[in-house]
Design a protein around this motif. Sequence first.
Motif, PDB file in Angstrom:
ATOM      1  N   ASN A  22       0.863  -1.180   0.000  1.00 22.78           N
ATOM      2  CA  ASN A  22       0.000   0.000   0.000  1.00 22.78           C
ATOM      3  C   ASN A  22       0.896   1.225   0.000  1.00 22.78           C
ATOM      4  O   ASN A  22       1.643   1.446   0.957  1.00 22.78           O
ATOM      5  CB  ASN A  22      -0.910   0.004   1.226  1.00 22.78           C
ATOM      6  N   PHE A 175     -12.966   2.916   3.099  1.00 22.67           N
ATOM      7  CA  PHE A 175     -12.649   1.711   3.862  1.00 22.67           C
ATOM      8  C   PHE A 175     -12.356   0.532   2.941  1.00 22.67           C
ATOM      9  O   PHE A 175     -11.434  -0.259   3.196  1.00 22.67           O
ATOM     10  CB  PHE A 175     -13.798   1.379   4.817  1.00 22.67           C
ATOM     11  N   LEU A 176     -13.118   0.414   1.866  1.00 26.04           N
ATOM     12  CA  LEU A 176     -12.833  -0.648   0.896  1.00 26.04           C
ATOM     13  C   LEU A 176     -11.515  -0.390   0.173  1.00 26.04           C
ATOM     14  O   LEU A 176     -10.748  -1.324  -0.077  1.00 26.04           O
ATOM     15  CB  LEU A 176     -13.986  -0.740  -0.111  1.00 26.04           C
ATOM     16  N   ARG A 178      -8.881   1.065   1.283  1.00 26.72           N
ATOM     17  CA  ARG A 178      -7.744   0.784   2.158  1.00 26.72           C
ATOM     18  C   ARG A 178      -7.407  -0.708   2.192  1.00 26.72           C
ATOM     19  O   ARG A 178      -6.274  -1.088   2.503  1.00 26.72           O
ATOM     20  CB  ARG A 178      -8.033   1.270   3.578  1.00 26.72           C
ATOM     21  N   ARG A 179      -8.375  -1.556   1.885  1.00 32.72           N
ATOM     22  CA  ARG A 179      -8.164  -3.001   1.931  1.00 32.72           C
ATOM     23  C   ARG A 179      -7.550  -3.557   0.645  1.00 32.72           C
ATOM     24  O   ARG A 179      -7.108  -4.698   0.622  1.00 32.72           O
ATOM     25  CB  ARG A 179      -9.491  -3.709   2.201  1.00 32.72           C
ATOM     26  N   TRP A 180      -7.540  -2.720  -0.420  1.00 28.10           N
ATOM     27  CA  TRP A 180      -7.014  -3.227  -1.684  1.00 28.10           C
ATOM     28  C   TRP A 180      -5.504  -3.373  -1.622  1.00 28.10           C
ATOM     29  O   TRP A 180      -4.807  -2.553  -1.029  1.00 28.10           O
ATOM     30  CB  TRP A 180      -7.343  -2.281  -2.837  1.00 28.10           C
ATOM     31  N   ARG A 207      -4.373 -14.164  -2.550  1.00 28.23           N
ATOM     32  CA  ARG A 207      -5.422 -14.333  -1.547  1.00 28.23           C
ATOM     33  C   ARG A 207      -6.777 -14.059  -2.186  1.00 28.23           C
ATOM     34  O   ARG A 207      -6.992 -13.024  -2.791  1.00 28.23           O
ATOM     35  CB  ARG A 207      -5.208 -13.368  -0.377  1.00 28.23           C
ATOM     36  N   SER A 209      -9.478 -13.347  -0.736  1.00 29.13           N
ATOM     37  CA  SER A 209     -10.163 -12.227  -0.082  1.00 29.13           C
ATOM     38  C   SER A 209      -9.838 -10.905  -0.751  1.00 29.13           C
ATOM     39  O   SER A 209     -10.708 -10.045  -0.914  1.00 29.13           O
ATOM     40  CB  SER A 209      -9.776 -12.167   1.397  1.00 29.13           C
ATOM     41  N   SER A 210      -8.585 -10.702  -1.181  1.00 29.68           N
ATOM     42  CA  SER A 210      -8.213  -9.452  -1.851  1.00 29.68           C
ATOM     43  C   SER A 210      -8.921  -9.321  -3.193  1.00 29.68           C
ATOM     44  O   SER A 210      -9.376  -8.242  -3.568  1.00 29.68           O
ATOM     45  CB  SER A 210      -6.694  -9.395  -2.050  1.00 29.68           C
ATOM     46  N   ASP A 213     -12.446  -8.364  -2.496  1.00 26.91           N
ATOM     47  CA  ASP A 213     -12.548  -6.995  -1.981  1.00 26.91           C
ATOM     48  C   ASP A 213     -12.677  -6.003  -3.130  1.00 26.91           C
ATOM     49  O   ASP A 213     -13.497  -5.079  -3.091  1.00 26.91           O
ATOM     50  CB  ASP A 213     -11.310  -6.649  -1.145  1.00 26.91           C
ATOM     51  N   SER A 217     -16.007  -3.823  -4.134  1.00 25.36           N
ATOM     52  CA  SER A 217     -15.921  -2.363  -4.223  1.00 25.36           C
ATOM     53  C   SER A 217     -16.422  -1.851  -5.565  1.00 25.36           C
ATOM     54  O   SER A 217     -17.159  -0.872  -5.639  1.00 25.36           O
ATOM     55  CB  SER A 217     -14.473  -1.919  -4.004  1.00 25.36           C
TER      56      SER A 217
END
Length: 371
Positions: A22, A175-176, A178-180, A207, A209-210, A213, A217
Amino acid sequence: IMLVGHLLPYSMSDSNKTNFTNPSTFILLGIPGLEMAHVWISIPFCTMYAIAVLGNFTILFIVKREPSLHGPMYYFLCMLAGSDLVLSTSILPKMLSIFWFNSREIDFNACLTQMYFIYCFLVMDSGILVAMALDRYVAICDPLRHSTILTNPVVAKIGLVMVLRGIMLILPYPFLARRWPYCRLNIIAHSYCEHMAVVKLACADTRVSSYYDIRISSYYSLSMALLVTGMDVSFITMSYTQILRTIFSLPTKDARLKTFGTCSSHLCAILAFYIPALFSFLTYRFGHNVPLHFHVLMANMYLLVPPMLNPIIYGVRTKQIRDRLLRLFTYKGTNIFSWCSGSQTELRAELAGDMVLGPFPESLTEQSKRH
C-alpha cells in the motif's frame, strides 16, 4: 454521480508476478498529455472556482441578512450553496498546486479523504435538488398548504436526511479502498483522486479475499451510482410531471407562464448538474477512442461547472435575490424598498421568468380551493 466500471485492471494470475504494497503517497499527473499547458488551463479553472466561492458565499450572506428570504426554497438553496463550496474546495486547491507548483504528491490517506468528500457531496447535491423539487411540487400543486407542510422543522429534517444519506452511502468507499492491494505504480493519471483512477491501481493477489474486496468495491460503486442517480432523477421527474399537469390545467396562458417561471431556476440547476455528469459518464464508458486528457477535463468540468453556475442562475433569475444584491451595492444597506408580507407565503413569476415570492396567480389559488 460516480463513474465506475466492471473490469479489474489485473487478474489473479497477473498478480503472482508482482509485489503488493500500500503506497504511502500517490502521484497525481494533472491532465496527462497537456502538462505544458497546465498554467494556461489553470486560468479558467481558477476563474470558475473564484466565481463559485464568491457567488455561493453571496447567496448565503443575502439569505442570512434578509428575513423575507427565510423560507423553504431559500433554505434548500443555502444547503446547495454550502455543499457546492465544499465540493469545489475538495479538488481545486490541490489541482492548482499541481498546475502552478508541480506539487504532484498526495498522501495515501489524504487521497482517500478527497475521494470521500467529492462523492459524498455529489450525493448531497443530488439529494438537495430532489428536496427543491419537492418544494416546487408543494408550492404549485398545493399552494394553500405550502407553509404548513414545509415548516422549518420539516425542512431541517429533510436537509439532515440528505446529509446523512451522502455520508452513509459513500462511507464504504475509503474503507474498501484501504483493503485493496496495490501492485502498479503509484501514479494516478488524473488531477484528483477520482474513484476509477484509484481502482485501476489496485490488483488481486493470490489471496481470494483481496480479489473479492476489489470486486465488491467495484460492484458497490456501480450499484450506488445507479441507485442514487436513478432514484433522484425518478423523483424529480415524477414531481415535475405533476407540476406540469397543474400548470397546463390553468385557464390562461399568462397564469401558466407565471407559474412555470417559479420553476425555471430549479430546472436550470438540474440541467447544470446532470448534463455535465451524464456527458462525462458517456464519454468514459463509450468514448474508448477519446484521448485521456479529454476524459480528465470532462471529469473536472462536471465538478466545477455546477458550483459556478448555481449562484449565477439563482442570482440572475430570482428577483428577490437580485433586488437584495442591487440594494447591497447601490444603497449601502439603506432601506429603500419596503416589502409587504401577506398572511401566507405565495409565489409569482414575471413573464421573463423571474422568480419572486408574492401572491399566486388568482387562477391557481382558486383552483386549489376547488380541490
